[in-house]
Enzyme design. Sequence first.
Site, PDB file in Angstrom:
ATOM      1  N   SER A 129      -8.394 -11.679  -4.120  1.00 21.52           N
ATOM      2  CA  SER A 129      -7.920 -10.552  -3.319  1.00 21.52           C
ATOM      3  C   SER A 129      -8.484 -10.593  -1.913  1.00 21.52           C
ATOM      4  CB  SER A 129      -8.324  -9.226  -3.969  1.00 21.52           C
ATOM      5  OG  SER A 129      -7.882  -8.157  -3.141  1.00 21.52           O
ATOM      6  N   LYS A 183      -7.688  -8.631 -11.993  1.00 22.13           N
ATOM      7  CA  LYS A 183      -6.955  -8.619 -10.711  1.00 22.13           C
ATOM      8  C   LYS A 183      -5.717  -7.724 -10.799  1.00 22.13           C
ATOM      9  CE  LYS A 183      -5.725  -9.524  -6.507  1.00 22.13           C
ATOM     10  NZ  LYS A 183      -4.365  -9.669  -6.274  1.00 22.13           N
ATOM     11  N   HIS A 186      -6.885  -4.262 -10.489  1.00 24.56           N
ATOM     12  CA  HIS A 186      -7.223  -4.085  -9.061  1.00 24.56           C
ATOM     13  C   HIS A 186      -5.957  -3.710  -8.296  1.00 24.56           C
ATOM     14  CE1 HIS A 186      -7.099  -5.732  -4.967  1.00 24.56           C
ATOM     15  NE2 HIS A 186      -8.416  -5.528  -4.883  1.00 24.56           N
ATOM     16  N   ASN A 187      -4.869  -4.425  -8.559  1.00 27.13           N
ATOM     17  CA  ASN A 187      -3.626  -4.160  -7.834  1.00 27.13           C
ATOM     18  C   ASN A 187      -3.021  -2.819  -8.222  1.00 27.13           C
ATOM     19  OD1 ASN A 187      -4.084  -6.708  -6.855  1.00 27.13           O
ATOM     20  ND2 ASN A 187      -1.953  -7.326  -6.980  1.00 27.13           N
ATOM     21  N   GLU A 190      -4.751  -0.495  -6.189  1.00 23.60           N
ATOM     22  CA  GLU A 190      -4.229  -0.707  -4.813  1.00 23.60           C
ATOM     23  C   GLU A 190      -2.910   0.061  -4.617  1.00 23.60           C
ATOM     24  OE1 GLU A 190      -4.122  -4.953  -3.591  1.00 23.60           O
ATOM     25  OE2 GLU A 190      -1.999  -4.650  -3.209  1.00 23.60           O
TER      26      GLU A 190
HETATM   27  C1  6PG Z   1      -4.641  -8.650  -2.784  1.00 26.17           C
HETATM   28  C2  6PG Z   1      -3.229  -8.163  -2.993  1.00 26.17           C
HETATM   29  C3  6PG Z   1      -2.234  -9.239  -3.152  1.00 26.17           C
HETATM   30  C4  6PG Z   1      -0.851  -8.729  -3.536  1.00 26.17           C
HETATM   31  C5  6PG Z   1      -0.156  -7.994  -2.477  1.00 26.17           C
HETATM   32  C6  6PG Z   1       1.294  -7.640  -2.764  1.00 26.17           C
HETATM   33  O1  6PG Z   1      -5.465  -8.203  -3.544  1.00 26.17           O
HETATM   34  O2  6PG Z   1      -4.876  -9.436  -1.866  1.00 26.17           O
HETATM   35  O3  6PG Z   1      -3.218  -7.381  -4.164  1.00 26.17           O
HETATM   36  O4  6PG Z   1      -2.680 -10.109  -4.144  1.00 26.17           O
HETATM   37  O5  6PG Z   1      -0.074  -9.801  -3.874  1.00 26.17           O
HETATM   38  O6  6PG Z   1      -0.843  -6.847  -2.141  1.00 26.17           O
HETATM   39  O7  6PG Z   1       1.480  -6.939  -3.941  1.00 26.17           O
HETATM   40  P1  6PG Z   1       2.844  -6.147  -4.136  1.00 26.17           P
HETATM   41  O8  6PG Z   1       3.924  -6.945  -3.480  1.00 26.17           O
HETATM   42  O9  6PG Z   1       3.069  -6.040  -5.613  1.00 26.17           O
HETATM   43  O10 6PG Z   1       2.638  -4.828  -3.462  1.00 26.17           O
END
Ligand code: 6PG
Length: 472
Positions: A129, A183, A186-187, A190
């Site tokens: 990430s 991960k 984590h997303n 996010e």
């Molecule tokens: C990170 C992000 C990354 C992710 C993008 C897009 O931790 O650097 O999570 O890995 O791919 O943020 O995710 P989406 O297209 O699903 O929003």
Amino acid sequence: MAKAHFGLIGLGVMGENLVLNAERNGFSSVVYNRTYSKTEHFLNGIGEGKAISGAIDLKDFVNQLERPRRILMMVKAGSATDAVIQQISQYLEEDDLLIDGGNSLFSDTERRVAELESKSFGYIGMGVSGGAKGALEGPSMMPGGTKSSYTAIESLLTKMAAQVEDGPCVTYIGPGGSGHFVKTVHNGIEYGIEQILSESYDLMKRVCGMNCDQISEVFGMWNQTEELSSYLVEITEKCLQEKDPDDGTDLVEKIMDKAGQKGTGLWTVISALQLGASVPTIYASLNARVMSSMKAQRENAEIVFGPPHSSYFDLGSQSDGMPPLMDAVVLSTIASYAQGMDLLMLASREYNYDLHMPSIAQIWKGGCIIRSTLLTRIQEAFLSKPDLPNLIVDPWFTDQIKQRLPGLAKVVSVSADAGIPVPCFSSTLDYINSYKTARLPQNLVQAMRDCFGSHTYERTDRIGSFHTEWEH
Ligand code: 6PG
């Protein structure tokens, strides 16, 4: 010619920056990309003058690497990853190590670890990430697989990772697909925080009549606080300041209101539903993206129903940082982390990942997209009580909730009055109110289930399973 220490497959922006990071840290590298012109472009451009060479094909690539080989794949998740694994497997030898640094589905990683380790070379599924900048300057990395495989690349990863006051932002996560699972969650967090910040922008704009520069200032103030200081708040402040070079107006207002997604938020929610974890704030953020994509339908419906009535509500003064709105943002952010951590704890038990929660909080403190000062509190909460059932019952977080719940409730009620959707704020309010309610109305659900389906119920005053003939 001396053999290279490290190999990278896939020269997308993440791959390019990760290999530059490895090389800067003393690991001479070799790169391979399916289209060789891209490799040439990289070597003659940002890769020029570095200890990085290019390979024409996978055989050449493997031959240029010292043994045991350490190879990072940064290719599209899914069938493209399987294809690369299949092509390179024939050249790999005992103790070589293949690392998947893409956003792979954790169950795919489970399968690959099982299949490939029986072929005697190691396989690591690693969440990475930090976006392009993080990859270059120091990402947060979540490697999972067998411990001995991790040990073989520990020195490389600890040098490449972001560094915070208590160490590098990388640690051995656990076996199998645990790295990619962490991960994924984590997303999910996010997604939650991105939506929470977007809801607060919408309210400042539509309920308080503020412009992008004024809203940006509020984010700037929030970023100075312990509760909200974070990468996502920081970039929100910047995004809102950006002007369209064509006419100098706010660029954000020209962006189509349809959010994309590549799968990890969806996988978080699917896993939560499968494992019985309650993640309503994260789910609301996913659903908000789905709803946002239904642009044409929303436009038609707005004609049918009319636009939300414009009303002004007081959400606190801008110079004070809009206190009730900040309450809503803080509690919803806490809820996103709490729900994600809860899901990780459930998965750890179900899949025998043996996740160490304080270490996960620690490696998210730097480099990654959800880095924030709140993670220090999260780390401390799990250090002081490893079996903490939920973050929100840790004393510091409980205190935040007690102080800020009236503000969140006010924001949800104002939004309802104004007809403005705030899915993450309202889900968070229900999540907290449900979690802190000892007796919920599901006694009546149980009665109905037993009434029409003889599903039986438990009682509060006696042990056992009961059935009643409800319809006399
Ligand atoms: C990170 C992000 C990354 C992710 C993008 C897009 O931790 O650097 O999570 O890995 O791919 O943020 O995710 P989406 O297209 O699903 O929003």
